[in-house]
Design a protein around this motif. Structure first.
Motif, PDB file in Angstrom:
ATOM      1  N   ALA A 463     -22.960  18.678  25.317  1.00  0.00           N
ATOM      2  CA  ALA A 463     -23.655  19.711  24.538  1.00  0.00           C
ATOM      3  C   ALA A 463     -22.649  20.591  23.816  1.00  0.00           C
ATOM      4  O   ALA A 463     -22.861  20.989  22.662  1.00  0.00           O
ATOM      5  CB  ALA A 463     -24.542  20.549  25.464  1.00  0.00           C
ATOM      6  N   ALA A 464     -21.524  20.853  24.493  1.00  0.00           N
ATOM      7  CA  ALA A 464     -20.491  21.675  23.860  1.00  0.00           C
ATOM      8  C   ALA A 464     -19.930  20.982  22.630  1.00  0.00           C
ATOM      9  O   ALA A 464     -19.726  21.605  21.571  1.00  0.00           O
ATOM     10  CB  ALA A 464     -19.376  21.957  24.863  1.00  0.00           C
ATOM     11  N   ALA A 465     -19.690  19.659  22.780  1.00  0.00           N
ATOM     12  CA  ALA A 465     -19.133  18.901  21.646  1.00  0.00           C
ATOM     13  C   ALA A 465     -20.107  18.894  20.472  1.00  0.00           C
ATOM     14  O   ALA A 465     -19.707  19.065  19.303  1.00  0.00           O
ATOM     15  CB  ALA A 465     -18.815  17.480  22.089  1.00  0.00           C
ATOM     16  N   GLN A 466     -21.401  18.732  20.808  1.00  0.00           N
ATOM     17  CA  GLN A 466     -22.409  18.726  19.740  1.00  0.00           C
ATOM     18  C   GLN A 466     -22.466  20.085  19.038  1.00  0.00           C
ATOM     19  O   GLN A 466     -22.548  20.159  17.811  1.00  0.00           O
ATOM     20  CB  GLN A 466     -23.791  18.375  20.305  1.00  0.00           C
ATOM     21  CG  GLN A 466     -23.936  16.881  20.609  1.00  0.00           C
ATOM     22  CD  GLN A 466     -25.151  16.579  21.491  1.00  0.00           C
ATOM     23  OE1 GLN A 466     -26.106  17.348  21.500  1.00  0.00           O
ATOM     24  NE2 GLN A 466     -25.093  15.476  22.200  1.00  0.00           N
ATOM     25  N   ALA A 467     -22.414  21.156  19.841  1.00  0.00           N
ATOM     26  CA  ALA A 467     -22.452  22.503  19.253  1.00  0.00           C
ATOM     27  C   ALA A 467     -21.245  22.721  18.358  1.00  0.00           C
ATOM     28  O   ALA A 467     -21.350  23.285  17.262  1.00  0.00           O
ATOM     29  CB  ALA A 467     -22.504  23.549  20.352  1.00  0.00           C
ATOM     30  N   ALA A 468     -20.074  22.226  18.825  1.00  0.00           N
ATOM     31  CA  ALA A 468     -18.846  22.395  18.043  1.00  0.00           C
ATOM     32  C   ALA A 468     -18.938  21.623  16.733  1.00  0.00           C
ATOM     33  O   ALA A 468     -18.524  22.117  15.671  1.00  0.00           O
ATOM     34  CB  ALA A 468     -17.645  21.921  18.869  1.00  0.00           C
ATOM     35  N   GLU A 469     -19.498  20.417  16.850  1.00  0.00           N
ATOM     36  CA  GLU A 469     -19.609  19.577  15.643  1.00  0.00           C
ATOM     37  C   GLU A 469     -20.528  20.243  14.616  1.00  0.00           C
ATOM     38  O   GLU A 469     -20.236  20.290  13.429  1.00  0.00           O
ATOM     39  CB  GLU A 469     -20.151  18.202  16.025  1.00  0.00           C
ATOM     40  CG  GLU A 469     -19.918  17.157  14.939  1.00  0.00           C
ATOM     41  CD  GLU A 469     -20.700  15.860  15.177  1.00  0.00           C
ATOM     42  OE1 GLU A 469     -20.902  15.121  14.220  1.00  0.00           O
ATOM     43  OE2 GLU A 469     -21.116  15.640  16.359  1.00  0.00           O
ATOM     44  N   LYS A 470     -21.653  20.782  15.180  1.00  0.00           N
ATOM     45  CA  LYS A 470     -22.623  21.449  14.300  1.00  0.00           C
ATOM     46  C   LYS A 470     -21.974  22.649  13.603  1.00  0.00           C
ATOM     47  O   LYS A 470     -22.147  22.870  12.395  1.00  0.00           O
ATOM     48  CB  LYS A 470     -23.812  21.913  15.138  1.00  0.00           C
ATOM     49  CG  LYS A 470     -25.113  22.025  14.349  1.00  0.00           C
ATOM     50  CD  LYS A 470     -26.291  22.239  15.297  1.00  0.00           C
ATOM     51  CE  LYS A 470     -27.279  23.212  14.670  1.00  0.00           C
ATOM     52  NZ  LYS A 470     -28.185  23.767  15.664  1.00  0.00           N
ATOM     53  N   ALA A 471     -21.182  23.391  14.373  1.00  0.00           N
ATOM     54  CA  ALA A 471     -20.517  24.566  13.800  1.00  0.00           C
ATOM     55  C   ALA A 471     -19.525  24.158  12.729  1.00  0.00           C
ATOM     56  O   ALA A 471     -19.432  24.782  11.664  1.00  0.00           O
ATOM     57  CB  ALA A 471     -19.804  25.343  14.904  1.00  0.00           C
ATOM     58  N   ALA A 472     -18.768  23.067  13.006  1.00  0.00           N
ATOM     59  CA  ALA A 472     -17.777  22.586  12.040  1.00  0.00           C
ATOM     60  C   ALA A 472     -18.476  22.125  10.760  1.00  0.00           C
ATOM     61  O   ALA A 472     -18.054  22.445   9.639  1.00  0.00           O
ATOM     62  CB  ALA A 472     -16.995  21.421  12.646  1.00  0.00           C
ATOM     63  N   HIS A 473     -19.581  21.408  10.939  1.00  0.00           N
ATOM     64  CA  HIS A 473     -20.377  20.920   9.816  1.00  0.00           C
ATOM     65  C   HIS A 473     -20.878  22.081   8.972  1.00  0.00           C
ATOM     66  O   HIS A 473     -20.720  22.117   7.761  1.00  0.00           O
ATOM     67  CB  HIS A 473     -21.562  20.105  10.376  1.00  0.00           C
ATOM     68  CG  HIS A 473     -22.247  19.269   9.334  1.00  0.00           C
ATOM     69  ND1 HIS A 473     -21.624  18.181   8.719  1.00  0.00           N
ATOM     70  CD2 HIS A 473     -23.490  19.364   8.801  1.00  0.00           C
ATOM     71  CE1 HIS A 473     -22.461  17.649   7.846  1.00  0.00           C
ATOM     72  NE2 HIS A 473     -23.614  18.358   7.866  1.00  0.00           N
ATOM     73  N   GLY A 474     -21.469  23.064   9.694  1.00  0.00           N
ATOM     74  CA  GLY A 474     -22.021  24.248   9.022  1.00  0.00           C
ATOM     75  C   GLY A 474     -20.950  24.960   8.231  1.00  0.00           C
ATOM     76  O   GLY A 474     -21.167  25.356   7.077  1.00  0.00           O
ATOM     77  N   SER A 475     -19.771  25.080   8.830  1.00  0.00           N
ATOM     78  CA  SER A 475     -18.733  25.846   8.139  1.00  0.00           C
ATOM     79  C   SER A 475     -18.211  25.075   6.920  1.00  0.00           C
ATOM     80  O   SER A 475     -17.828  25.675   5.922  1.00  0.00           O
ATOM     81  CB  SER A 475     -17.594  26.205   9.095  1.00  0.00           C
ATOM     82  OG  SER A 475     -16.886  25.032   9.460  1.00  0.00           O
ATOM     83  N   GLN A 476     -18.274  23.705   7.024  1.00  0.00           N
ATOM     84  CA  GLN A 476     -17.888  22.895   5.847  1.00  0.00           C
ATOM     85  C   GLN A 476     -18.863  23.145   4.704  1.00  0.00           C
ATOM     86  O   GLN A 476     -18.476  23.341   3.564  1.00  0.00           O
ATOM     87  CB  GLN A 476     -17.920  21.399   6.200  1.00  0.00           C
ATOM     88  CG  GLN A 476     -16.578  20.873   6.677  1.00  0.00           C
ATOM     89  CD  GLN A 476     -16.671  19.454   7.233  1.00  0.00           C
ATOM     90  OE1 GLN A 476     -17.651  18.744   6.956  1.00  0.00           O
ATOM     91  NE2 GLN A 476     -15.669  19.068   7.979  1.00  0.00           N
ATOM     92  N   GLU A 477     -20.202  23.141   5.089  1.00  0.00           N
ATOM     93  CA  GLU A 477     -21.230  23.388   4.073  1.00  0.00           C
ATOM     94  C   GLU A 477     -21.025  24.743   3.421  1.00  0.00           C
ATOM     95  O   GLU A 477     -21.123  24.897   2.217  1.00  0.00           O
ATOM     96  CB  GLU A 477     -22.622  23.328   4.707  1.00  0.00           C
ATOM     97  CG  GLU A 477     -23.138  21.905   4.715  1.00  0.00           C
ATOM     98  CD  GLU A 477     -24.496  21.761   5.359  1.00  0.00           C
ATOM     99  OE1 GLU A 477     -25.041  22.763   5.846  1.00  0.00           O
ATOM    100  OE2 GLU A 477     -24.991  20.635   5.389  1.00  0.00           O
ATOM    101  N   GLU A 478     -20.733  25.750   4.353  1.00  0.00           N
ATOM    102  CA  GLU A 478     -20.511  27.102   3.818  1.00  0.00           C
ATOM    103  C   GLU A 478     -19.313  27.096   2.869  1.00  0.00           C
ATOM    104  O   GLU A 478     -19.347  27.686   1.802  1.00  0.00           O
ATOM    105  CB  GLU A 478     -20.219  28.083   4.963  1.00  0.00           C
ATOM    106  CG  GLU A 478     -21.506  28.688   5.559  1.00  0.00           C
ATOM    107  CD  GLU A 478     -21.244  29.300   6.908  1.00  0.00           C
ATOM    108  OE1 GLU A 478     -20.167  29.862   7.094  1.00  0.00           O
ATOM    109  OE2 GLU A 478     -22.128  29.178   7.786  1.00  0.00           O
ATOM    110  N   ASP A 479     -18.256  26.374   3.361  1.00  0.00           N
ATOM    111  CA  ASP A 479     -17.035  26.315   2.547  1.00  0.00           C
ATOM    112  C   ASP A 479     -17.323  25.640   1.217  1.00  0.00           C
ATOM    113  O   ASP A 479     -16.834  26.058   0.177  1.00  0.00           O
ATOM    114  CB  ASP A 479     -15.927  25.528   3.273  1.00  0.00           C
ATOM    115  CG  ASP A 479     -15.456  26.259   4.507  1.00  0.00           C
ATOM    116  OD1 ASP A 479     -15.845  27.444   4.632  1.00  0.00           O
ATOM    117  OD2 ASP A 479     -14.760  25.662   5.332  1.00  0.00           O
ATOM    118  N   GLY A 480     -18.169  24.510   1.306  1.00  0.00           N
ATOM    119  CA  GLY A 480     -18.435  23.727   0.123  1.00  0.00           C
ATOM    120  C   GLY A 480     -19.485  24.324  -0.741  1.00  0.00           C
ATOM    121  O   GLY A 480     -19.558  25.264  -1.399  1.00  0.00           O
TER     122      GLY A 480
END
Ligand code: UD1
Ligand code: CA
Length: 480
Positions: A463-480
């Motif tokens: 669950a931690a890995a999934q949450a981290a992945e989601k956060a990384a994804h979200g921040s990429q979207e924000e960045d992009g």
């Protein structure tokens, strides 16, 4: 005419079998004093010329308690002849030549108050009788000796429960075990007391009938408050006596201006003192020499042993022993103040904080989750949450000194001996091993290192890995 001399005899030789205790009965405690000490203190209020205490069971322990409570009292040893009559006889041998009034008290009748006792003695002297016994009408007379009266109301004799007929056992008036005798008639008639009774003992109470047989007058004065006559023979009566004494103590302080919300769960030793406008909240124990100043609030769920609480202080859900709490200070909820704690005015010892041998200056605060022992804290300082004073190196205790107006960060350890100078700061998580100069900021070297991607590598699919992945994804979207 001058008043006759007064001798007090206190009976404390019995074993107290019904207590089923290693401790002698008269040394069991209520309201902060042993039963015997209560009796001795009350006896002292009459300023007797002589005081004799009769001991036998655990004689050294009991004699020691007598000397502590009433240094002027003389201890007399009872021999192996049992009975309250024998005990008084042996005390009279010590009082050879004494001709005044003899007040006999039982070491197990602790609630007898000075007023009731003074009235008994005054009535005895006024009536000029050979003996006056204190009687009472408790709700349940079981176990006490009963006062048997003639048709005209005069006292005829005292009969013990074990020797009583059914009619006698139905008598509601009991013998409190407290008497005044004229010394001469007492001496003379005690010698005539036999052992023809259920217990085979020489009963002091038999003197009553013997005096009457000699046509001497015996009076009985009824205690206005039956609790004054309560005798303690077992642990049930011990707690009854403790509750009755406590109720009396609480009422006393209420009349002196103290608010006590729940008298039934508030326990105040007779040795404690409370000022007007103190508020005591439920389930609070105010013990030994504790003194609480005006306007302070203590409780709920608080125990204070030998503490000093300053004016307007607030002490909530706290356990404290030999601690001084300054005026306007706040303590608790959930604080543990051990001996030698001295909190200055307007100071604070907060939630889940333990202190010992610690002087904490005016307006200084230790608000959360800390241990402060063998320490001095100056004025106006703030000790951060979760601070532990490491005062013990496994062999010796060392002192910590925190200066005035110091601000220490959360989760510090002060490794004693150590000194934090006036006005200094420390960072969060600092282990203070070296002295901090005044005005300095102490931080531990070594900065935080982040190992990127550690969760994905070591805990894949969690669950931690999934949450981290989601956060990384979200921040990429924000960045992009
Ligand atoms: C005694 C009275 C009883 C009274 C009651 C009041 C007698 C015979 N009975 O009964 O009428 O209603 O107290 O509480 O007196 N003691 C000695 N030496 C002894 C025996 C007792 O010093 O040999 C002391 C005890 O330590 C105790 C006191 O005398 O402090 C009373 O003795 P206890 O055995 O408790 O008498 P009770 O049965 O209660
Ligand atoms: Ca008794």
């Amino acid at each position: 005419m001058a008043e006759p001399q007064l001798a007090v005899i206190v009976l404390a030789a019995g074993q107290g079998t019904r207590m089923r205790s290693r401790t002698p009965k008269v040394l069991h405690r209520i309201g902060g004093r042993s039963l015997l000490e209560h009796v001795l203190v009350t006896a002292e209020s009459l300023a007797p010329d002589r005081t004799v205490v009769v001991v036998r069971h655990e004689r050294d322990l009991v004699a020691g308690a007598v000397t502590d409570a009433a240094p002027r009292a003389v201890v007399v040893d009872q021999d192996d002849v049992p009975g309250t009559g024998r005990a008084v006889e042996m005390a009279l041998a010590e009082l050879a030549g004494f001709t005044g009034d003899v007040l006999v008290l039982s070491g197990d009748v602790p609630l007898l108050d000075a007023v009731t006792l003074g009235d008994l003695l005054a009535a005895h002297r006024r009536d000029g009788v050979a003996a006056t016994l204190l009687s009472a009408r408790p709700d349940d007379p079981t176990g006490y000796g009963r006062v048997v009266r003639e048709g005209d109301g005069t006292v005829a004799r005292v009969v013990e429960q074990k020797d009583a007929s059914r009619d006698e056992a139905a008598i509601a008036e009991i013998n409190a075990g407290v008497y005044v005798f004229q010394a001469g008639p007492l001496r003379e008639h005690l010698a005539l007391v036999g052992t023809a009774n259920a217990q085979g003992e020489r009963y002091l109470t038999d003197v009553v009938a013997l005096l009457r047989a000699s046509r001497l007058a015996v009076a009985a004065a009824s205690a206005p408050d039956a609790s004054a006559a309560l005798g303690v023979n077992d642990r049930v009566q011990l707690s009854d006596a403790a509750a009755a004494l406590n109720a009396r103590t609480v009422r006393h302080w209420q009349r002196e201006g103290v608010t006590v919300l729940d008298p039934a769960t508030t326990w105040i030793d007779v040795t404690a003192t409370l000022a007007p406008d103190v508020t005591v909240l439920p389930n609070t124990h105010i013990l030994r020499a504790t003194a609480i100043a005006e306007g302070a609030t203590v409780g709920p769920d608080t125990s204070l042993v030998d503490c000093e609480v300053g004016a307007d202080a607030v002490v909530t859900r706290t356990d404290a022993t030999l601690a001084v709490i300054g005026a306007g200070a706040t303590v608790g909820p959930f604080a543990y103040l051990r001996p030698g704690t001295d909190l200055g005015a307007q100071g604070k010892i907060g939630t889940f904080v333990e202190t010992k041998n610690a002087r904490i200056g005016e307006a200084s605060k230790i608000p959360h989750l800390s241990y402060v022992g063998d320490a001095e804290v100056g004025v106006g300082a703030n000790v951060g949450a979760g601070t532990i004073v490491a005062n013990y190196d496994g062999e010796r205790k060392h002192r910590t000194r925190v200066g005035d107006h110091v601000r220490t960060g959360a989760h510090n350890v002060f490794v004693a001996p150590v000194r934090i100078g006036d006005g200094a700061y420390t960072g969060a998580g600092t282990v203070v091993r070296k002295n901090v100069p005044p005005g300095a900021l102490a931080v531990v070297p070594g900065s935080q290192r982040n190992v990127e991607g550690w969760v994905e590598t070591h805990r894949p699919g969690s669950a931690a890995a999934q949450a981290a992945e989601k956060a990384a994804h979200g921040s990429q979207e924000e960045d992009g």
